[in-house]
Write a protein that holds these residues in place. Structure first.
Motif, mmCIF file in Angstrom:
data_model
loop_
_atom_site.group_PDB
_atom_site.id
_atom_site.type_symbol
_atom_site.label_atom_id
_atom_site.label_comp_id
_atom_site.label_asym_id
_atom_site.label_seq_id
_atom_site.Cartn_x
_atom_site.Cartn_y
_atom_site.Cartn_z
ATOM 1 N N LEU A 38 40.179 48.870 49.653
ATOM 2 C CA LEU A 38 40.514 50.035 48.837
ATOM 3 C C LEU A 38 39.759 50.018 47.505
ATOM 4 C CD1 LEU A 38 44.382 50.071 49.294
ATOM 5 C CD2 LEU A 38 42.760 51.705 50.239
ATOM 6 N N GLY A 39 38.974 48.968 47.271
ATOM 7 C CA GLY A 39 38.261 48.821 46.015
ATOM 8 C C GLY A 39 39.000 47.968 45.008
ATOM 9 N N TYR A 40 40.074 47.317 45.438
ATOM 10 C CA TYR A 40 40.856 46.452 44.553
ATOM 11 C C TYR A 40 40.225 45.059 44.499
ATOM 12 C CZ TYR A 40 44.892 49.654 44.734
ATOM 13 O OH TYR A 40 45.733 50.725 44.624
ATOM 14 N N ALA A 41 40.283 44.446 43.331
ATOM 15 C CA ALA A 41 39.933 43.034 43.209
ATOM 16 C C ALA A 41 41.230 42.252 43.383
ATOM 17 C CB ALA A 41 39.307 42.742 41.858
ATOM 18 N N VAL A 42 41.365 41.579 44.522
ATOM 19 C CA VAL A 42 42.565 40.799 44.820
ATOM 20 C C VAL A 42 42.164 39.333 44.753
ATOM 21 C CG1 VAL A 42 44.400 40.369 46.484
ATOM 22 C CG2 VAL A 42 43.379 42.645 46.328
ATOM 23 N N GLN A 43 42.635 38.654 43.707
ATOM 24 C CA GLN A 43 42.241 37.266 43.494
ATOM 25 C C GLN A 43 43.462 36.435 43.115
ATOM 26 O OE1 GLN A 43 38.056 37.101 41.682
ATOM 27 N NE2 GLN A 43 38.993 38.866 40.702
ATOM 28 N N GLY A 44 43.281 35.131 43.111
ATOM 29 C CA GLY A 44 44.364 34.235 42.734
ATOM 30 C C GLY A 44 45.368 34.010 43.849
ATOM 31 N N LYS A 45 44.921 34.086 45.111
ATOM 32 C CA LYS A 45 45.826 33.874 46.240
ATOM 33 C C LYS A 45 46.148 32.395 46.419
ATOM 34 C CE LYS A 45 44.229 37.825 48.940
ATOM 35 N NZ LYS A 45 43.655 38.222 50.219
ATOM 36 N N GLN A 46 45.244 31.544 45.947
ATOM 37 C CA GLN A 46 45.444 30.097 46.040
ATOM 38 C C GLN A 46 45.069 29.475 44.704
ATOM 39 O OE1 GLN A 46 42.943 28.790 49.247
ATOM 40 N NE2 GLN A 46 44.414 29.396 50.798
ATOM 41 N N LYS A 47 45.642 28.314 44.454
ATOM 42 C CA LYS A 47 45.235 27.565 43.266
ATOM 43 C C LYS A 47 45.173 26.091 43.628
ATOM 44 C CE LYS A 47 49.852 27.072 41.280
ATOM 45 N NZ LYS A 47 50.713 27.345 40.121
ATOM 46 N N ILE A 48 44.458 25.356 42.819
ATOM 47 C CA ILE A 48 44.330 23.920 43.030
ATOM 48 C C ILE A 48 45.392 23.228 42.181
ATOM 49 C CG2 ILE A 48 42.823 21.933 42.716
ATOM 50 C CD1 ILE A 48 40.497 23.746 43.385
ATOM 51 N N LYS A 49 46.020 22.234 42.774
ATOM 52 C CA LYS A 49 47.166 21.581 42.134
ATOM 53 C C LYS A 49 46.826 21.059 40.742
ATOM 54 C CE LYS A 49 51.044 18.808 43.472
ATOM 55 N NZ LYS A 49 51.754 18.236 44.580
ATOM 56 N N SER A 50 45.767 20.273 40.619
ATOM 57 C CA SER A 50 45.346 19.778 39.310
ATOM 58 C C SER A 50 43.890 19.340 39.398
ATOM 59 C CB SER A 50 46.217 18.602 38.850
ATOM 60 O OG SER A 50 45.875 17.427 39.539
ATOM 61 N N TYR A 51 43.335 18.965 38.264
ATOM 62 C CA TYR A 51 41.942 18.534 38.265
ATOM 63 C C TYR A 51 41.763 17.203 38.996
ATOM 64 C CZ TYR A 51 42.980 15.172 34.555
ATOM 65 O OH TYR A 51 43.493 14.131 33.836
ATOM 66 N N LYS A 52 42.843 16.473 39.198
ATOM 67 C CA LYS A 52 42.774 15.207 39.929
ATOM 68 C C LYS A 52 43.067 15.389 41.415
ATOM 69 C CE LYS A 52 44.085 11.969 36.300
ATOM 70 N NZ LYS A 52 45.072 10.963 35.897
ATOM 71 N N ILE A 53 44.009 16.253 41.713
ATOM 72 C CA ILE A 53 44.424 16.481 43.101
ATOM 73 C C ILE A 53 43.867 17.832 43.537
ATOM 74 C CG2 ILE A 53 46.390 16.708 44.657
ATOM 75 C CD1 ILE A 53 48.006 15.130 42.508
ATOM 76 N N HIS A 54 42.906 17.817 44.423
ATOM 77 C CA HIS A 54 42.199 19.034 44.816
ATOM 78 C C HIS A 54 42.843 19.721 46.017
ATOM 79 C CE1 HIS A 54 38.933 18.482 41.970
ATOM 80 N NE2 HIS A 54 39.051 17.200 42.211
ATOM 81 N N LYS A 55 44.127 19.608 46.144
ATOM 82 C CA LYS A 55 44.845 20.261 47.232
ATOM 83 C C LYS A 55 45.111 21.716 46.852
ATOM 84 C CE LYS A 55 48.965 19.972 50.052
ATOM 85 N NZ LYS A 55 50.236 19.323 50.291
ATOM 86 N N GLN A 56 44.782 22.631 47.776
ATOM 87 C CA GLN A 56 45.010 24.057 47.505
ATOM 88 C C GLN A 56 46.438 24.434 47.861
ATOM 89 O OE1 GLN A 56 42.019 26.365 49.487
ATOM 90 N NE2 GLN A 56 40.553 26.023 47.863
ATOM 91 N N ILE A 57 47.033 25.262 47.005
ATOM 92 C CA ILE A 57 48.405 25.715 47.183
ATOM 93 C C ILE A 57 48.384 27.238 47.242
ATOM 94 C CG2 ILE A 57 50.705 25.763 46.175
ATOM 95 C CD1 ILE A 57 49.873 23.257 44.569
ATOM 96 N N ARG A 58 49.071 27.812 48.228
ATOM 97 C CA ARG A 58 49.179 29.272 48.305
ATOM 98 C C ARG A 58 50.087 29.773 47.189
ATOM 99 N NH1 ARG A 58 46.864 32.147 51.588
ATOM 100 N NH2 ARG A 58 48.351 33.846 51.671
ATOM 101 N N VAL A 59 49.688 30.865 46.591
ATOM 102 C CA VAL A 59 50.443 31.474 45.503
ATOM 103 C C VAL A 59 51.247 32.638 46.080
ATOM 104 C CG1 VAL A 59 50.186 32.725 43.320
ATOM 105 C CG2 VAL A 59 48.698 30.796 43.829
ATOM 106 N N PRO A 60 52.493 32.839 45.659
ATOM 107 C CA PRO A 60 53.262 33.989 46.152
ATOM 108 C C PRO A 60 52.550 35.309 45.818
ATOM 109 C CG PRO A 60 54.657 32.515 44.867
ATOM 110 C CD PRO A 60 53.261 32.005 44.751
ATOM 111 N N GLU A 61 52.713 36.301 46.679
ATOM 112 C CA GLU A 61 51.996 37.570 46.523
ATOM 113 C C GLU A 61 52.297 38.254 45.191
ATOM 114 O OE1 GLU A 61 51.124 41.653 49.049
ATOM 115 O OE2 GLU A 61 52.195 39.989 49.998
ATOM 116 N N GLU A 62 53.487 38.035 44.648
ATOM 117 C CA GLU A 62 53.847 38.646 43.365
ATOM 118 C C GLU A 62 52.980 38.114 42.217
ATOM 119 O OE1 GLU A 62 56.605 36.627 44.941
ATOM 120 O OE2 GLU A 62 56.520 38.292 46.349
ATOM 121 N N GLU A 63 52.415 36.917 42.375
ATOM 122 C CA GLU A 63 51.624 36.302 41.314
ATOM 123 C C GLU A 63 50.118 36.511 41.489
ATOM 124 O OE1 GLU A 63 52.729 32.191 40.786
ATOM 125 O OE2 GLU A 63 54.849 32.656 41.025
ATOM 126 N N TRP A 64 49.695 37.202 42.552
ATOM 127 C CA TRP A 64 48.279 37.477 42.750
ATOM 128 C C TRP A 64 47.772 38.373 41.638
ATOM 129 C CZ3 TRP A 64 47.848 39.007 48.625
ATOM 130 C CH2 TRP A 64 48.176 37.906 49.414
#
Length: 187
Positions: A127-153
């Motif tokens: 639709l032309g939307y920029a949808v970002q921030g669906k995942q984040k990395i836990k910390s700079y030491k732990i590179h595990k990706q975590i899904r972010v709830p849709e409300e926080e996208w």
């Protein structure tokens, strides 16, 4: 030991600054991901802007049309795309010369799946939307990706040229809510 503490603190501060810059870019609707959605390509002049990749955009339009007009299921659409030998998004990226890695793809001829079709039907980027921030990395030491709830996208409208109209997108979402599969037991 003191040097290790200083170095660790420096890494932490740099990580925080980089996250802040990326969050700012996302809030302004600037594209900051490594790979763009299936039917877009990055602009050569501005890497934060997406342009329509017309051959792939036509496939996306066709997927929406099949779902709406021919009432094909996501499985039926995936089957039809595979029968027509249309390259899947992963294969399309490889054919374009991108160094794209998909950990779920084990062979050199990835096929269309219901998950890929469902993702395309749900993606507001068309639709032309920029949808970002669906995942984040836990910390700079732990590179595990975590899904972010849709409300926080981070969703910013009107950032790119749309592939489909809002009416088509809304119609597909309404059909997805009502179209359900009934089991043989009737439950």
């Amino acid at each position: 030991p003191i040097t290790n503490v200083v170095n660790d603190n420096y890494c932490k501060e740099v990580s925080i600054k980089i996250r802040d810059v990326l969050a700012y870019k996302k809030s302004k609707g600037l594209f900051s991901a490594a790979y763009c959605p299936y039917d877009y390509k990055k602009s050569l002049e501005d890497k934060n802007k997406l342009l329509i990749d017309e051959p792939a955009a036509e496939i996306v339009r066709q997927i929406y049309s099949w779902y709406l007009n021919e009432e094909l299921s996501t499985c039926g659409i995936a089957r039809k795309l595979n029968e027509l030998k249309i390259p899947s998004p992963t294969k399309y990226r490889w054919l374009k010369g991108e160094k794209y890695k998909n950990p779920q793809c084990k062979n050199l001829n990835p096929l269309w799946t219901t998950t890929v079709v469902t993702t395309i039907l749900d993606n507001k980027a068309y639709l032309g939307y920029a949808v970002q921030g669906k995942q984040k990395i836990k910390s700079y030491k732990i590179h595990k990706q975590i899904r972010v709830p849709e409300e926080e996208w981070i969703v910013v409208p009107d950032c790119f040229d749309p592939i489909i109209t809002q009416d088509v997108f809304d119609a597909v979402q309404n059909i997805k809510k009502t179209r359900t599969r009934i089991s043989k037991s009737g439950v």
